[in-house]
Motif scaffolding. Structure first.
Motif, PDB file in Angstrom:
ATOM      1  N   UNK A   1      34.184  46.683  33.217  1.00  0.00           N
ATOM      2  CA  UNK A   1      33.147  46.743  32.177  1.00  0.00           C
ATOM      3  C   UNK A   1      32.180  45.572  32.327  1.00  0.00           C
ATOM      4  N   UNK A   2      32.762  44.395  32.553  1.00  0.00           N
ATOM      5  CA  UNK A   2      31.955  43.183  32.740  1.00  0.00           C
ATOM      6  C   UNK A   2      31.002  43.362  33.924  1.00  0.00           C
ATOM      7  N   UNK A   3      31.530  43.867  35.048  1.00  0.00           N
ATOM      8  CA  UNK A   3      30.691  44.063  36.225  1.00  0.00           C
ATOM      9  C   UNK A   3      29.528  45.002  35.944  1.00  0.00           C
ATOM     10  N   UNK A   4      29.827  46.107  35.239  1.00  0.00           N
ATOM     11  CA  UNK A   4      28.758  47.057  34.919  1.00  0.00           C
ATOM     12  C   UNK A   4      27.713  46.407  34.023  1.00  0.00           C
ATOM     13  N   UNK A   5      28.183  45.682  33.014  1.00  0.00           N
ATOM     14  CA  UNK A   5      27.244  45.162  32.016  1.00  0.00           C
ATOM     15  C   UNK A   5      26.371  44.032  32.556  1.00  0.00           C
ATOM     16  N   UNK A   6      26.880  43.273  33.546  1.00  0.00           N
ATOM     17  CA  UNK A   6      26.014  42.233  34.117  1.00  0.00           C
ATOM     18  C   UNK A   6      25.220  42.774  35.304  1.00  0.00           C
ATOM     19  N   UNK A   7      25.378  44.065  35.579  1.00  0.00           N
ATOM     20  CA  UNK A   7      24.557  44.684  36.606  1.00  0.00           C
ATOM     21  C   UNK A   7      24.989  44.369  38.022  1.00  0.00           C
ATOM     22  N   UNK A   8      26.249  43.946  38.201  1.00  0.00           N
ATOM     23  CA  UNK A   8      26.736  43.643  39.545  1.00  0.00           C
ATOM     24  C   UNK A   8      28.248  43.844  39.553  1.00  0.00           C
ATOM     25  N   UNK A   9      28.658  45.062  39.932  1.00  0.00           N
ATOM     26  CA  UNK A   9      30.077  45.397  39.835  1.00  0.00           C
ATOM     27  C   UNK A   9      30.960  44.486  40.663  1.00  0.00           C
ATOM     28  N   UNK A  10      30.400  43.939  41.749  1.00  0.00           N
ATOM     29  CA  UNK A  10      31.221  43.079  42.608  1.00  0.00           C
ATOM     30  C   UNK A  10      31.751  41.875  41.825  1.00  0.00           C
ATOM     31  N   UNK A  11      30.982  41.420  40.814  1.00  0.00           N
ATOM     32  CA  UNK A  11      31.430  40.275  40.011  1.00  0.00           C
ATOM     33  C   UNK A  11      32.709  40.631  39.262  1.00  0.00           C
ATOM     34  N   UNK A  12      32.752  41.858  38.744  1.00  0.00           N
ATOM     35  CA  UNK A  12      33.953  42.306  38.036  1.00  0.00           C
ATOM     36  C   UNK A  12      35.139  42.431  38.969  1.00  0.00           C
ATOM     37  N   UNK A  13      34.895  43.024  40.147  1.00  0.00           N
ATOM     38  CA  UNK A  13      36.001  43.187  41.103  1.00  0.00           C
ATOM     39  C   UNK A  13      36.537  41.837  41.547  1.00  0.00           C
ATOM     40  N   UNK A  14      35.651  40.845  41.718  1.00  0.00           N
ATOM     41  CA  UNK A  14      36.098  39.526  42.172  1.00  0.00           C
ATOM     42  C   UNK A  14      37.047  38.897  41.152  1.00  0.00           C
ATOM     43  N   UNK A  15      36.661  38.981  39.860  1.00  0.00           N
ATOM     44  CA  UNK A  15      37.524  38.415  38.822  1.00  0.00           C
ATOM     45  C   UNK A  15      38.858  39.166  38.787  1.00  0.00           C
ATOM     46  N   UNK A  16      38.778  40.500  38.908  1.00  0.00           N
ATOM     47  CA  UNK A  16      40.006  41.306  38.893  1.00  0.00           C
ATOM     48  C   UNK A  16      40.892  40.944  40.089  1.00  0.00           C
ATOM     49  N   UNK A  17      40.277  40.700  41.228  1.00  0.00           N
ATOM     50  CA  UNK A  17      41.060  40.352  42.417  1.00  0.00           C
ATOM     51  C   UNK A  17      41.795  39.031  42.205  1.00  0.00           C
ATOM     52  N   UNK A  18      41.101  38.049  41.628  1.00  0.00           N
ATOM     53  CA  UNK A  18      41.758  36.765  41.379  1.00  0.00           C
ATOM     54  C   UNK A  18      42.965  36.952  40.460  1.00  0.00           C
ATOM     55  N   UNK A  19      42.765  37.716  39.390  1.00  0.00           N
ATOM     56  CA  UNK A  19      43.864  37.961  38.450  1.00  0.00           C
ATOM     57  C   UNK A  19      45.033  38.663  39.147  1.00  0.00           C
ATOM     58  N   UNK A  20      44.705  39.695  39.935  1.00  0.00           N
ATOM     59  CA  UNK A  20      45.762  40.507  40.539  1.00  0.00           C
ATOM     60  C   UNK A  20      46.565  39.706  41.559  1.00  0.00           C
ATOM     61  N   UNK A  21      45.892  38.853  42.319  1.00  0.00           N
ATOM     62  CA  UNK A  21      46.616  38.059  43.310  1.00  0.00           C
ATOM     63  C   UNK A  21      47.606  37.113  42.631  1.00  0.00           C
ATOM     64  N   UNK A  22      47.158  36.444  41.569  1.00  0.00           N
ATOM     65  CA  UNK A  22      48.085  35.552  40.846  1.00  0.00           C
ATOM     66  C   UNK A  22      49.245  36.375  40.281  1.00  0.00           C
ATOM     67  N   UNK A  23      48.914  37.545  39.740  1.00  0.00           N
ATOM     68  CA  UNK A  23      49.933  38.391  39.120  1.00  0.00           C
ATOM     69  C   UNK A  23      51.008  38.790  40.123  1.00  0.00           C
ATOM     70  N   UNK A  24      50.580  39.248  41.298  1.00  0.00           N
ATOM     71  CA  UNK A  24      51.540  39.737  42.294  1.00  0.00           C
ATOM     72  C   UNK A  24      52.468  38.608  42.738  1.00  0.00           C
ATOM     73  N   UNK A  25      51.911  37.408  42.912  1.00  0.00           N
ATOM     74  CA  UNK A  25      52.748  36.283  43.339  1.00  0.00           C
ATOM     75  C   UNK A  25      53.821  35.983  42.298  1.00  0.00           C
ATOM     76  N   UNK A  26      53.426  35.929  41.035  1.00  0.00           N
ATOM     77  CA  UNK A  26      54.405  35.619  39.993  1.00  0.00           C
ATOM     78  C   UNK A  26      55.410  36.751  39.807  1.00  0.00           C
ATOM     79  N   UNK A  27      54.939  37.987  39.957  1.00  0.00           N
ATOM     80  CA  UNK A  27      55.846  39.129  39.827  1.00  0.00           C
ATOM     81  C   UNK A  27      56.935  39.053  40.894  1.00  0.00           C
ATOM     82  N   UNK A  28      56.541  38.738  42.117  1.00  0.00           N
ATOM     83  CA  UNK A  28      57.517  38.663  43.197  1.00  0.00           C
ATOM     84  C   UNK A  28      58.545  37.565  42.911  1.00  0.00           C
ATOM     85  N   UNK A  29      58.071  36.414  42.430  1.00  0.00           N
ATOM     86  CA  UNK A  29      58.984  35.303  42.128  1.00  0.00           C
ATOM     87  C   UNK A  29      59.955  35.699  41.025  1.00  0.00           C
ATOM     88  N   UNK A  30      59.432  36.362  39.997  1.00  0.00           N
ATOM     89  CA  UNK A  30      60.268  36.734  38.862  1.00  0.00           C
ATOM     90  C   UNK A  30      61.359  37.721  39.271  1.00  0.00           C
TER      91      UNK A  30
END
Lengths: 578, 199
Positions: free
Chosen positions: A282-311
């Motif tokens: 939604x953020x990417x669409x609203x600021x007119x540059x979807x790549x910005x949204x995907x970048x933030x999502x990618x950062x979140x997902x990478x941290x998430x996967x690392x912690x999930x594996x550890x847990x």
């Protein structure tokens, strides 16, 4: 671990990411006033609300008015939840004839639900009437989530608009979030959950005859079991979707009536991260540059996967038990093995550890296993995820506005390193913005550490610790991290329903929510007045893998620098003692 | 915007959204749930001869050697007290955890001294809710010999019953394989009550 465990983790992440684009695009239409189908059905309701409330739909607010509306609205919600608990004995829908909740517990619970924390000092089935659950807590589940989404949308408008002073209308953003996003999703999730066996009934508690009678600890024979009922599914649906997390029952989604099957578990886990993840798009669409949204999502997902594996890896190890016999603790096709203390057979290790990661990555705080009984490293994962500021997906709205603040810090750090003027999405980041961003990052850190210090240095704080040694310290640190980041999950052994903890954690939740909302809106108010400067050769692009790495680095370094000393006294030393 | 219009907005929006999300929504969901899924919405009750004898979703306490035993339960004041669900909340190093496991091991061994197989971990640990209706198939198979002896049945017959009551992963992939202890024990009772020729 069995291969099915890996498949389930992958399936979960896959389903989540598949939903991001459609839901994110839908929400962008809701907030940008474009047609999206459901508006035709519910528009009369929306218009009716504005007419009765005297809200001018097109009248926009500057940041101070917007913040004023948020605070007045939340204060009102807080007062109503407090009052409902104090007078529930005189109100209808109280078949178990529960008495009024004590003042300190009601204070704590009111703040907890208004602030989207949903820390539960009480146990639902033994202290709250059906009416309090529905009209008090259930309503706040919607409205606190909608508040977070509204604040986020205001911040996004601060980034996407230029040279204006207004951020939108809080009443409109709040109403549309509730009517068009939360309510329809909640209806779907409710029915899915009921089909699996989550209760949804206004009947009084049912009693059942035990197959083999047992005896109570005082020696009296017991032949009956109570089957607690209530309008649970409707509340569970929104507590998951709104990253609230306050269970209908005391043991939350470990309770078989709150989360009966692996499928209900999958639905509830998806509901935790669904909206926070989709809001990135939604953020990417609203600021007119979807790549910005995907970048933030990618950062979140990478941290998430690392912690999930550890847990998952930590929980698959059973801590040594001196039981006097050999135990089978390895995963086989016939059992999940691992650290099964505090976990349900139907969920096993993978689904319990995955839930623990998701619920603390988001500011949800619901549990399907007891985090207090986790291995030290396994229990440290949820603790650290909360301490990172609830920005890995995070709460609905609040997670992304926290992460965008980290993005601003990241461009500032990058600017310092190479001598460029920091800018984010074309907006120059100057002194005022950095002051606000620093406040947003530091307030939860200070809250958590101060609350922990206060609790460990007073008799009242130490009196209700359940476990000996470093684990007792972990219980306190966990509680402070949970309240100080509006999560709401707990190392449940800590007896937190005391006047001391009700007050301390209540104040922590207040500061972590509203002291962040106000600077966030101030930040939005400052950004919205700036022009967007065109990108040039000196601009740091914020959609590249390089920036994703930088953003992850900033989040982890701030968290690590703040909390490693405290973690060393709790889970780290405990792991070394195993 | 004046303070007055702010407060009016807050009061009216709050009241109307409370009506929608706090009253209409749960009532409508209850109506639909009761119409579409009456059994599930009311607690998946097990009714025998008009009497409620439990829920397929809520575990019950068993200590008789002739019944399969479930997970440990940390509820008070008695195990599987579904009015006060609770986990043990014992940390990994807490000696009480070993003590609870040792007590369960002693009970298992005294009921079945000949069984020297390693004991599945879920039989010596408390569930999160204290109401876990399931045990792992490994935990059920571990108890087959004891139950068969206590009932004078052949172990093969009891093992078959366990296999019939083993639920696989949901949709072939979700969750863990498990055995519902209450349903298995009720089936055992039915089997024992039946004339020997029909076994």
């Amino acid at each position: 671990m069995q291969w099915q465990s890996y498949t389930q983790l992958a399936l979960y992440l896959g389903l989540l990411l598949v939903c991001v684009k459609p839901l994110g695009a839908y929400m962008a239409r809701v907030y940008s006033d474009q047609p999206f189908g459901l508006d035709r059905l519910l528009a009369p309701v929306e218009r009716g609300i504005y007419r009765l409330a005297g809200v001018e739909r097109k009248a926009e607010m500057g940041w101070k008015t917007y913040a004023g509306a948020v605070l007045v609205f939340n204060l009102l919600g807080l007062l109503v939840v407090y009052l409902l608990q104090r007078i529930q004995q005189w109100l209808p829908l109280n078949p178990a004839q529960l008495p009024a909740v004590t003042a300190d517990s009601a204070f704590n619970t009111a703040i907890s639900f208004a602030s989207n924390t949903n820390w539960q000092g009480y146990s639902g089935e033994t202290s709250l009437s059906y009416l309090t659950q529905m009209a008090g807590l259930g309503v706040q589940n919607f409205l606190s989530a909608a508040t977070g989404m509204a604040v986020l949308v205001a911040l996004i408008r601060g980034l996407s608009r230029q040279s204006v002073r207004t951020l939108g209308n809080f009443w409109v953003d709040l109403t549309r979030s509730t009517l068009y996003i939360l309510l329809p999703l909640a209806c779907v999730v409710t029915l899915l959950l009921v089909s699996q066996g989550v209760v949804q009934s206004f009947d009084p508690y049912q009693s059942a005859t035990l197959l083999q009678p047992t005896t109570s600890s005082d020696g009296t024979p017991v032949t009956q079991q109570v089957l607690p009922l209530g309008p649970a599914a409707s509340q569970i649906a929104i507590k998951q979707l709104g990253t609230n997390g306050g269970g209908f029952f005391g043991v939350n989604s470990a309770h078989p009536f709150e989360n009966p099957t692996p499928l209900s578990n999958l639905v509830e886990m998806l509901a935790i991260l669904l909206i926070p993840a989709a809001l990135c798009y939604t953020f990417g669409v609203m600021v007119g540059d979807r790549r910005q949204g995907w970048a933030v999502l990618a950062a979140m997902t990478l941290i998430f996967v690392a912690f999930m594996a550890l847990s998952v890896a930590a929980e698959q190890q059973a801590p040594p038990l001196e039981s006097g016999a050999p135990l089978a603790t390895a995963a086989t096709p016939l059992q999940a093995g691992g650290n099964m203390e505090g976990k349900e057979t139907r969920f096993g290790i993978a689904n319990s550890a995955l839930w623990a990661t998701a619920t603390t990555a988001a500011s949800n705080g619901s549990v399907n296993s007891m985090h207090d009984a986790y291995t030290p490293l396994g229990g440290m994962v949820p603790m650290v995820l909360m301490q990172l500021g609830e920005v890995v997906y995070g709460g609905v709205g609040s997670g992304l506005y926290g992460m965008l603040t980290f993005a601003i810090i990241a461009v500032f750090v990058a600017g310092l390193m190479v001598g460029r003027t920091p800018e984010y999405l074309g907006k120059k980041i100057e002194t005022f913005e950095m002051k606000m961003a620093a406040l947003i990052i530091l307030i939860p850190c200070v809250t958590v550490l101060l609350a922990t210090a206060l609790a460990v240095s007073t008799d009242a704080g130490r009196a209700t610790v359940a476990n000996p040694g470093p684990h007792g310290f972990s219980e306190i640190l966990y509680a402070a991290s949970s309240a100080g980041n509006n999560n709401g999950s707990a190392f449940a052994g800590l007896g937190a329903n005391t006047p001391f903890y009700n007050m301390l954690l209540g104040l922590a939740m207040l500061s972590a929510r509203y002291w962040l909302i106000v600077p966030t809106l101030a930040l939005a108010g400052a950004l919205v007045r700036k022009q967007r400067v065109p990108t040039g050769a000196g601009t740091l692009p914020t959609h590249t893998p390089l920036f994703v790495g930088l953003l992850i680095g900033v989040v982890l370094i701030v968290g690590a620098l703040t909390f490693i000393p405290a973690l060393a006294l709790g889970p780290i030393v405990e792991q070394l003692m195993l | 915007m004046s303070m007055r219009s702010l407060i009016r907005g807050a009061l009216v929006v709050f009241t109307l959204l409370t009506l929608i999300t706090g009253v209409l929504y749960p009532l409508a969901m209850t109506g639909v749930a009761q119409a579409l899924f009456p059994q599930q919405a009311n607690g998946s009750q097990l009714v025998v001869d008009g009497q409620v004898v439990g829920s397929t979703l809520i575990g019950q306490p068993f200590a008789d050697p002739a019944y399969f035993w479930g997970r440990l339960s940390a509820t008070a004041p008695f195990a599987y007290n579904s009015a006060a669900a609770s986990g043990s909340n014992l940390g990994a190093l807490n000696p009480a955890r070993s003590a609870a496991a040792a007590a369960r091991v002693a009970a298992l061994q005294s009921a079945d001294p000949a069984n020297s197989a390693p004991i599945p971990i879920d039989l010596v640990t408390a569930s999160g809710s204290g109401l876990d209706p399931h045990i792992s198939p490994a935990a059920a198979l571990y108890q087959v010999e004891r139950v068969a002896r206590a009932r004078g049945l052949s172990p093969e017959l009891v093992r078959q019953l366990v296999e019939q009551h083993t639920e696989g992963r949901q949709l072939g992939i979700l969750g863990e394989p498990r055995v519902n202890v209450l349903l298995l024990n009720r089936a055992l009772d039915a089997l024992t009550a039946a004339p020997a020729a029909e076994r």
